[in-house]
Motif scaffolding. Structure first.
Motif, PDB file in Angstrom:
ATOM      1  N   PRO A  59       0.829  -1.218   0.000  1.00 18.37           N
ATOM      2  CA  PRO A  59       0.000   0.000   0.000  1.00 18.37           C
ATOM      3  C   PRO A  59       0.856   1.258   0.000  1.00 18.37           C
ATOM      4  O   PRO A  59       1.994   1.251   0.493  1.00 18.37           O
ATOM      5  N   THR A  60       0.316   2.308  -0.553  1.00 15.80           N
ATOM      6  CA  THR A  60       0.984   3.606  -0.504  1.00 15.80           C
ATOM      7  C   THR A  60       0.362   4.412   0.626  1.00 15.80           C
ATOM      8  O   THR A  60      -0.860   4.517   0.748  1.00 15.80           O
ATOM      9  N   LEU A  61       1.220   4.956   1.461  1.00 10.67           N
ATOM     10  CA  LEU A  61       0.763   5.729   2.617  1.00 10.67           C
ATOM     11  C   LEU A  61       1.271   7.156   2.457  1.00 10.67           C
ATOM     12  O   LEU A  61       2.484   7.386   2.365  1.00 10.67           O
ATOM     13  N   ASP A  62       0.327   8.114   2.408  1.00 12.92           N
ATOM     14  CA  ASP A  62       0.673   9.508   2.180  1.00 12.92           C
ATOM     15  C   ASP A  62       0.202  10.359   3.348  1.00 12.92           C
ATOM     16  O   ASP A  62      -0.890  10.132   3.915  1.00 12.92           O
ATOM     17  N   ALA A  63       1.007  11.335   3.704  1.00 10.07           N
ATOM     18  CA  ALA A  63       0.585  12.346   4.681  1.00 10.07           C
ATOM     19  C   ALA A  63      -0.176  13.439   3.936  1.00 10.07           C
ATOM     20  O   ALA A  63       0.268  13.903   2.877  1.00 10.07           O
ATOM     21  N   THR A  64      -1.317  13.836   4.473  1.00  7.14           N
ATOM     22  CA  THR A  64      -2.145  14.830   3.795  1.00  7.14           C
ATOM     23  C   THR A  64      -2.440  15.996   4.736  1.00  7.14           C
ATOM     24  O   THR A  64      -2.554  15.824   5.963  1.00  7.14           O
ATOM     25  N   ALA A  65      -2.552  17.151   4.157  1.00 10.56           N
ATOM     26  CA  ALA A  65      -2.971  18.348   4.886  1.00 10.56           C
ATOM     27  C   ALA A  65      -3.755  19.212   3.918  1.00 10.56           C
ATOM     28  O   ALA A  65      -3.369  19.354   2.750  1.00 10.56           O
ATOM     29  N   GLY A  66      -4.880  19.781   4.380  1.00 11.23           N
ATOM     30  CA  GLY A  66      -5.695  20.548   3.467  1.00 11.23           C
ATOM     31  C   GLY A  66      -6.413  21.699   4.151  1.00 11.23           C
ATOM     32  O   GLY A  66      -6.597  21.711   5.378  1.00 11.23           O
ATOM     33  N   PHE A  67      -6.777  22.676   3.344  1.00 12.53           N
ATOM     34  CA  PHE A  67      -7.548  23.814   3.821  1.00 12.53           C
ATOM     35  C   PHE A  67      -8.593  24.119   2.763  1.00 12.53           C
ATOM     36  O   PHE A  67      -8.283  24.205   1.575  1.00 12.53           O
ATOM     37  N   GLU A  68      -9.843  24.283   3.222  1.00 18.73           N
ATOM     38  CA  GLU A  68     -10.941  24.563   2.300  1.00 18.73           C
ATOM     39  C   GLU A  68     -11.760  25.738   2.838  1.00 18.73           C
ATOM     40  O   GLU A  68     -12.146  25.751   4.014  1.00 18.73           O
ATOM     41  N   ARG A  69     -12.003  26.727   1.983  1.00 19.82           N
ATOM     42  CA  ARG A  69     -12.815  27.882   2.378  1.00 19.82           C
ATOM     43  C   ARG A  69     -13.862  28.110   1.295  1.00 19.82           C
ATOM     44  O   ARG A  69     -13.525  28.112   0.101  1.00 19.82           O
ATOM     45  N   SER A  70     -15.106  28.307   1.718  1.00 17.69           N
ATOM     46  CA  SER A  70     -16.186  28.477   0.744  1.00 17.69           C
ATOM     47  C   SER A  70     -17.186  29.508   1.254  1.00 17.69           C
ATOM     48  O   SER A  70     -17.305  29.751   2.470  1.00 17.69           O
ATOM     49  N   ARG A  71     -17.942  30.106   0.321  1.00 13.54           N
ATOM     50  CA  ARG A  71     -18.999  31.061   0.661  1.00 13.54           C
ATOM     51  C   ARG A  71     -20.223  30.709  -0.160  1.00 13.54           C
ATOM     52  O   ARG A  71     -20.141  30.574  -1.385  1.00 13.54           O
ATOM     53  N   THR A  72     -21.336  30.565   0.484  1.00 12.16           N
ATOM     54  CA  THR A  72     -22.593  30.224  -0.166  1.00 12.16           C
ATOM     55  C   THR A  72     -23.611  31.318   0.125  1.00 12.16           C
ATOM     56  O   THR A  72     -23.789  31.712   1.293  1.00 12.16           O
ATOM     57  N   PRO A  73     -24.288  31.845  -0.908  1.00 17.01           N
ATOM     58  CA  PRO A  73     -25.303  32.890  -0.662  1.00 17.01           C
ATOM     59  C   PRO A  73     -26.383  32.389   0.284  1.00 17.01           C
ATOM     60  O   PRO A  73     -26.739  31.196   0.322  1.00 17.01           O
ATOM     61  N   GLY A  74     -26.955  33.311   1.052  1.00 21.02           N
ATOM     62  CA  GLY A  74     -27.934  32.931   2.060  1.00 21.02           C
ATOM     63  C   GLY A  74     -29.203  32.365   1.484  1.00 21.02           C
ATOM     64  O   GLY A  74     -29.834  31.477   2.077  1.00 21.02           O
ATOM     65  N   ASP A  75     -29.655  32.858   0.330  1.00 20.96           N
ATOM     66  CA  ASP A  75     -30.928  32.383  -0.207  1.00 20.96           C
ATOM     67  C   ASP A  75     -30.878  30.941  -0.677  1.00 20.96           C
ATOM     68  O   ASP A  75     -31.903  30.332  -0.947  1.00 20.96           O
ATOM     69  N   VAL A  76     -29.655  30.391  -0.791  1.00 20.26           N
ATOM     70  CA  VAL A  76     -29.564  28.984  -1.175  1.00 20.26           C
ATOM     71  C   VAL A  76     -30.162  28.104  -0.093  1.00 20.26           C
ATOM     72  O   VAL A  76     -30.840  27.101  -0.364  1.00 20.26           O
ATOM     73  N   TYR A  77     -29.919  28.480   1.181  1.00 22.85           N
ATOM     74  CA  TYR A  77     -30.417  27.678   2.296  1.00 22.85           C
ATOM     75  C   TYR A  77     -31.630  28.323   2.965  1.00 22.85           C
ATOM     76  O   TYR A  77     -32.023  27.961   4.076  1.00 22.85           O
ATOM     77  N   GLY A  78     -32.241  29.331   2.303  1.00 20.99           N
ATOM     78  CA  GLY A  78     -33.410  29.979   2.881  1.00 20.99           C
ATOM     79  C   GLY A  78     -33.068  30.940   3.985  1.00 20.99           C
ATOM     80  O   GLY A  78     -33.912  31.237   4.832  1.00 20.99           O
TER      81      GLY A  78
END
Length: 462
Positions: free
Chosen positions: A86-105
């Motif tokens: 098996p291949t074993l990899d170290a991972t690190a991530g950052f995720e940033r998002s913005r969703t308009p308010g009317d999408v979720y009411g």
């Protein structure tokens, strides 16, 4: 565990020897050191040849390419073999998002941040039916084949250098013989001109002497060209220009008008070639690789089990990344079972079996070709002795013929035509003797090569 230990590679059986059990020329097995174990410094006792071979082994480009091919095949084997783990990899991530308010009411937009740190093992196939192990075995045999081909290239190079140097010496001697003939013909022409001036000769004698002289001069030019071309071939094999000291030693060796001595080697039995000849061993590794490919083609009919997994921590901020209850993991096994492939797997299996039969025929042909090479060299060794004795006697007889013809012409009791005939006969006999000595030397080199000699520098007795 039981599935992981299974293999679908057919049991390998070395094909039966497709040749006779002994050589056509009687050469019983000897207790002497086999030719393949005799180092080239022991076989070629001439220091000049030894230095030439050493230079070629260090600089020849074909040998260098063969070595690099072996290294590339080894690297490819490591790549293929790594798929078993098996291949074993170290991972690190950052995720940033913005969703308009009317999408979720909602009137407010949603801003999200996510940080993650962890380890992942992606698409590791559990080799239950040996497909990956078969491919790894195939790559390993290909690597071993390239190593044997590298050794075979070295054996060929050693023989080529020795043969090229011997040809250069022989052509140098032939050029010297032709120059000796020119000197004799020049004196003979002067003599016929003097006889013509004193009225005891004829213009026909002078014309015949001139013709013979110009023919001898043409021979000198011919052999001078051959000597230059032999040197070009030798330099190409060496892969580098000759050093001045080595060039001077070669010139001194050519002045001695003698070919370098070599050893007589025992032939053993044809079965010995299977272990002594690297080209035959290379053909066997190619056959083993084709055999392993059958195992990989068979395994394609069975399910493939693949595991994908990851684990770590995740959070909306760096300060929360390693907090309590922030652990995250994924475990995703999958099974792939071939149901319909329009006969592709079956065709691949048939192809693998056909290629295996091709490699069997190639392996047997390699053995038969090696048998022929050794048998031819043994036939040469058995007959060259008698031919050499007869040719030496011919040279001696031609020398006496010329001396008697010359004496009779000088005494005025015979025509100049007999002198010309005897001179040409002597020249031809001497040149044929040089060519025969070269053939004897090159035949000995060929026998040494065909028996697998030339890959060791020294042997255990050196």
């Amino acid at each position: 565990l039981l599935l992981a230990g299974c293999s679908l590679i057919p049991d390998f059986e070395r094909p039966a020897l497709p040749t006779a059990a002994s050589w056509p020329q009687a050469d019983p097995a000897s207790q002497e050191t086999p030719a393949a174990d005799i180092g080239w410094r022991t076989f070629f006792r001439d220091p000049v040849i030894q230095d030439l071979i050493a230079a070629a082994l260090a600089n020849n480009r074909d040998l260098r390419v063969a070595a690099l091919n072996a290294e590339a095949a080894e690297a490819q084997y490591r790549v293929t073999h790594s798929s078993l783990f098996p291949t074993l990899d170290a991972t690190a991530g950052f995720e940033r998002s913005r969703t308009p308010g009317d999408v979720y009411g909602s009137s407010a937009p949603q801003n999200l941040r996510q940080y993650s740190v962890g380890l992942s093992a992606a698409s590791w196939e559990l080799d239950f039916f040996g497909r990956l192990r078969s491919q790894s075995q195939q790559a390993r045999e290909t690597w071993l084949q390239e190593k044997e081909l590298q050794q075979s290239e070295q054996i060929t190079l050693v023989a080529q250098v020795a043969s090229a140097y011997s040809a250069w010496l022989a052509d140098s001697e032939a050029r010297a013989i032709a120059q000796d003939t020119v000197n004799v013909q020049a004196r003979t022409l002067q003599l016929t001109q003097e006889k013509l001036a004193h009225g005891s000769g004829t213009a026909l004698d002078v014309a015949q002497a001139e013709t013979s002289l110009h023919s001898a001069q043409a021979n000198v030019a011919q052999y001078a060209r051959a000597v230059a071309q032999d040197m070009d071939s030798l330099v190409l094999l060496l892969g580098a220009p000759l050093s001045d000291p080595l060039s001077q030693r070669m010139t001194a060796a050519a002045a001695q008008r003698a070919l370098p001595p070599v050893l007589d080697v025992p032939a053993g039995l044809p079965a010995d070639l299977l272990e002594r000849r690297p080209d035959i061993r290379a053909a066997e590794h190619a056959l083993r690789a084709a055999n392993a490919n059958i195992g990989a083609a068979r395994a394609a009919f069975f399910p493939q089990v693949t595991l994908t997994a990851s684990g770590g921590t995740a959070g909306s901020g760096l300060t929360r990344l390693f907090g309590d209850s922030q652990g995250a993991w994924l475990f995703q096994p999958s099974v792939s079972l071939p149901i319909f492939d329009a006969g592709q797997n079956e065709a691949n299996l048939d192809l693998a079996k056909i290629k295996n039969r091709i490699e069997i025929a190639t392996y047997e042909k390699a053995i038969q070709s090696a048998f022929r090479d050794v048998a031819d060299a043994l036939a040469g060794r058995a007959t060259y002795t008698d031919q050499m004795a007869a040719q030496q006697a011919l040279v001696a007889a031609a020398q006496r013929y010329y001396q008697l013809s010359d004496l009779r012409f000088r005494a005025g009791t015979d025509s100049f035509l007999n002198v010309l005939v005897s001179q040409n006969a002597l020249l031809s006999a001497r040149l044929n003797l040089v060519s025969l000595r070269l053939s004897v030397t090159q035949n000995a080199v060929t026998l040494y090569k065909t028996l697998g000699g030339g890959w060791k520098e020294t042997d255990q007795h050196s």
